[in-house]
Structure formats: structure tokens, C-alpha cells
Design an enzyme around this catalytic site. Structure first.
Site, PDB file in Angstrom:
ATOM      1  N   GLU A 106       0.839  -1.201   0.000  1.00  0.00           N
ATOM      2  CA  GLU A 106       0.000   0.000   0.000  1.00  0.00           C
ATOM      3  C   GLU A 106       0.877   1.255   0.000  1.00  0.00           C
ATOM      4  O   GLU A 106       2.008   1.232   0.500  1.00  0.00           O
ATOM      5  CB  GLU A 106      -0.904  -0.054   1.246  1.00  0.00           C
ATOM      6  CG  GLU A 106      -1.818   1.121   1.467  1.00  0.00           C
ATOM      7  CD  GLU A 106      -2.866   1.340   0.368  1.00  0.00           C
ATOM      8  OE1 GLU A 106      -2.456   1.482  -0.798  1.00  0.00           O
ATOM      9  OE2 GLU A 106      -4.062   1.419   0.698  1.00  0.00           O
ATOM     10  N   ASP A 107       0.364   2.325  -0.559  1.00  0.00           N
ATOM     11  CA  ASP A 107       1.129   3.577  -0.581  1.00  0.00           C
ATOM     12  C   ASP A 107       1.029   4.317   0.751  1.00  0.00           C
ATOM     13  O   ASP A 107       2.022   4.752   1.314  1.00  0.00           O
ATOM     14  CB  ASP A 107       0.671   4.483  -1.739  1.00  0.00           C
ATOM     15  CG  ASP A 107      -0.854   4.654  -1.788  1.00  0.00           C
ATOM     16  OD1 ASP A 107      -1.558   4.072  -0.948  1.00  0.00           O
ATOM     17  OD2 ASP A 107      -1.331   5.374  -2.683  1.00  0.00           O
TER      18      ASP A 107
HETATM   19  P1  IMP Z   1      -7.645   4.851   4.049  1.00  0.00           P
HETATM   20  O1  IMP Z   1      -8.604   3.840   3.491  1.00  0.00           O
HETATM   21  O2  IMP Z   1      -8.333   5.986   4.725  1.00  0.00           O
HETATM   22  O3  IMP Z   1      -6.575   4.227   4.924  1.00  0.00           O
HETATM   23  O4  IMP Z   1      -6.948   5.551   2.829  1.00  0.00           O
HETATM   24  C1  IMP Z   1      -6.062   4.910   2.060  1.00  0.00           C
HETATM   25  C2  IMP Z   1      -6.101   5.334   0.604  1.00  0.00           C
HETATM   26  O5  IMP Z   1      -6.454   6.699   0.417  1.00  0.00           O
HETATM   27  C3  IMP Z   1      -4.691   5.198   0.104  1.00  0.00           C
HETATM   28  O6  IMP Z   1      -4.573   3.970  -0.558  1.00  0.00           O
HETATM   29  C4  IMP Z   1      -4.519   6.369  -0.836  1.00  0.00           C
HETATM   30  O7  IMP Z   1      -4.814   5.958  -2.146  1.00  0.00           O
HETATM   31  C5  IMP Z   1      -5.528   7.390  -0.383  1.00  0.00           C
HETATM   32  N1  IMP Z   1      -4.839   8.434   0.414  1.00  0.00           N
HETATM   33  C6  IMP Z   1      -4.820   8.549   1.760  1.00  0.00           C
HETATM   34  N2  IMP Z   1      -4.105   9.624   2.150  1.00  0.00           N
HETATM   35  C7  IMP Z   1      -3.649  10.210   1.022  1.00  0.00           C
HETATM   36  C8  IMP Z   1      -2.807  11.354   0.761  1.00  0.00           C
HETATM   37  O8  IMP Z   1      -2.325  12.075   1.654  1.00  0.00           O
HETATM   38  N3  IMP Z   1      -2.558  11.623  -0.543  1.00  0.00           N
HETATM   39  C9  IMP Z   1      -3.059  10.866  -1.569  1.00  0.00           C
HETATM   40  N4  IMP Z   1      -3.816   9.785  -1.370  1.00  0.00           N
HETATM   41  C10 IMP Z   1      -4.128   9.445  -0.090  1.00  0.00           C
HETATM   42 MG    MG Z   2      -3.935   3.728  -2.505  1.00  0.00          MG
END
Ligand code: IMP
Ligand code: MG
Length: 178
Positions: free
Chosen positions: A100-101
Site C-alpha cells: 500500500e502507498d
Molecule cells: P484509508 O482507506 O483511509 O486508509 O486511505 C487509504 C487510501 O487513500 C490510500 O490507498 C490512498 O490511495 C488514499 N490516500 C490517503 N491519504 C492520502 C494522501 O495524503 N494523498 C493521496 N492519497 C491518499
Molecule cells: Mg492507494
């Protein structure tokens, strides 16, 4: 749109390189006593560059696979995960590494890992280049590159409304300066 001239660089290319190298060493040492083959799953689209750079540095056999999910609109998680593409091979008995990024609320990884466990893999490990520490996301990330605060970052795969993924570095813009 983001005014790129106002972008503050958080991680230049060389620094990302170093972080990815360290993660690759850590992951290689972790798997050495367990297996000589893993299935690495790229979480599209944000992980594309990280996935590619990391896997080239792993000293083991690596099978490639991809899932495409999205949850973000602009700078915020919508909380709803949409699955666009899913893995196309059986994961049963495999050592799965999810790549994951960035982890923010943890919703994406929680959702994906739940489904992956249903396919009875041997092990499931998570690696994320970045982890936001503002939320108690409750996901155990086995390998973390860098912890960052409540910043919205772009570049090296990370987008703002589908742009800026191709920047070779990672940067951010202060909210009032966009
Ligand atoms: P989560 O599901 O809230 O953990 O978000 C994860 C996904 O949202 C990641 O795989 C990213 O693709 C996107 N994401 C979260 N934070 C950022 C950010 O700061 N910049 C760009 N994409 C983000
Ligand atoms: Mg992502």
C-alpha cells in the site's frame, strides 16, 4: 488543481530510494526463514511506483497481482470502498504481501485483508510506504516506511483528483496556499 510552485517537498527522490531499500531489506530478512516465494499484491493506483521499486529489490521469488480500489474524493476519504479489479489467482496457501502507498483511516486495508483471509492464504503481511498517525486506524502494518502527520501528500503514485502521481518526489501544499 494544486499550484505546483507552492509545493513543499517532503521526501526527495533519493530519500524515497533509501526508505524503499530499507523496507526491501527488512522484508527479505523477514521471509528468508519462512518461504522463498511470496505473492505481492499491489493496491492500485497509488502503490504503482512503490510496488515496482520495492519488488525489484526483494531477494526471493515474487508473484505479481493487483487489486484496484478507491475511497478518496479530493483530499478526504469517503469511507466507501469501491472495488474495481480483484486478484485473478488463488491465494490459498500463498504468502501474501499487501503493498500500500499510504494508510489513513485504515478502511482500505481492513476491507482488503478481510477478503484475502477468506481465501485461506498461509500468511498475510502488510507494507505501507507511509502511515498517517492522526487516526487510530486499528490496522497492524507489519512494515512501515515513514510515519507522517495530518498532511495530504502527492507524488510518487499519490494523487490529488487523479493528478500528480508521476512526480518523482513526495510533497504537500499547506491548505491556505492551494
Ligand atoms: P484509508 O482507506 O483511509 O486508509 O486511505 C487509504 C487510501 O487513500 C490510500 O490507498 C490512498 O490511495 C488514499 N490516500 C490517503 N491519504 C492520502 C494522501 O495524503 N494523498 C493521496 N492519497 C491518499
Ligand atoms: Mg492507494
Amino acid at each position: 488543481m494544486i499550484e505546483l510552485s507552492k509545493l513543499k517537498i517532503l521526501y526527495p527522490e533519493e530519500e524515497i530510494d533509501k526508505i524503499v531499500n530499507e523496507l526491501a531489506d527488512e522484508i527479505t530478512s523477514f521471509y528468508k526463514p519462512i518461504t522463498d516465494e511470496i505473492m505481492a499484491i499491489c493496491i492500485l493506483k497509488g502503490s504503482i511506483h512503490f510496488y515496482s521499486d520495492l519488488l525489484k529489490r526483494l531477494d526471493m521469488n515474487v508473484r505479481y497481482n493487483f487489486v484496484h480500489v478507491s475511497s478518496y474524493a479530493g483530499e478526504r476519504s469517503t469511507g466507501k470502498i469501491r472495488v474495481k479489479t480483484w486478484v485473478d489467482e488463488s491465494l490459498t496457501g500463498r504468502h501474501v504481501l499487501l503493498v500500500e502507498d499510504i494508510v489513513d483511516t485504515g478502511n482500505t486495508l481492513r476491507y482488503i485483508t478481510n477478503y484475502i483471509w477468506k481465501q485461506k492464504p498461509a500468511t498475510v503481511k502488510l507494507v505501507s510506504l507511509f502511515e498517517k498517525t492522526v487516526h487510530d486506524h486499528g490496522v497492524n502494518i507489519d512494515f512501515v516506511g515513514e510515519k507522517i502527520g495530518d498532511k495530504f501528500i502527492i507524488g510518487y503514485g499519490l494523487d490529488y483528483d487523479e493528478l500528480y502521481r508521476n512526480l518523482p518526489y513526495v510533497g504537500y501544499v499547506e491548505a491556505e496556499e492551494k
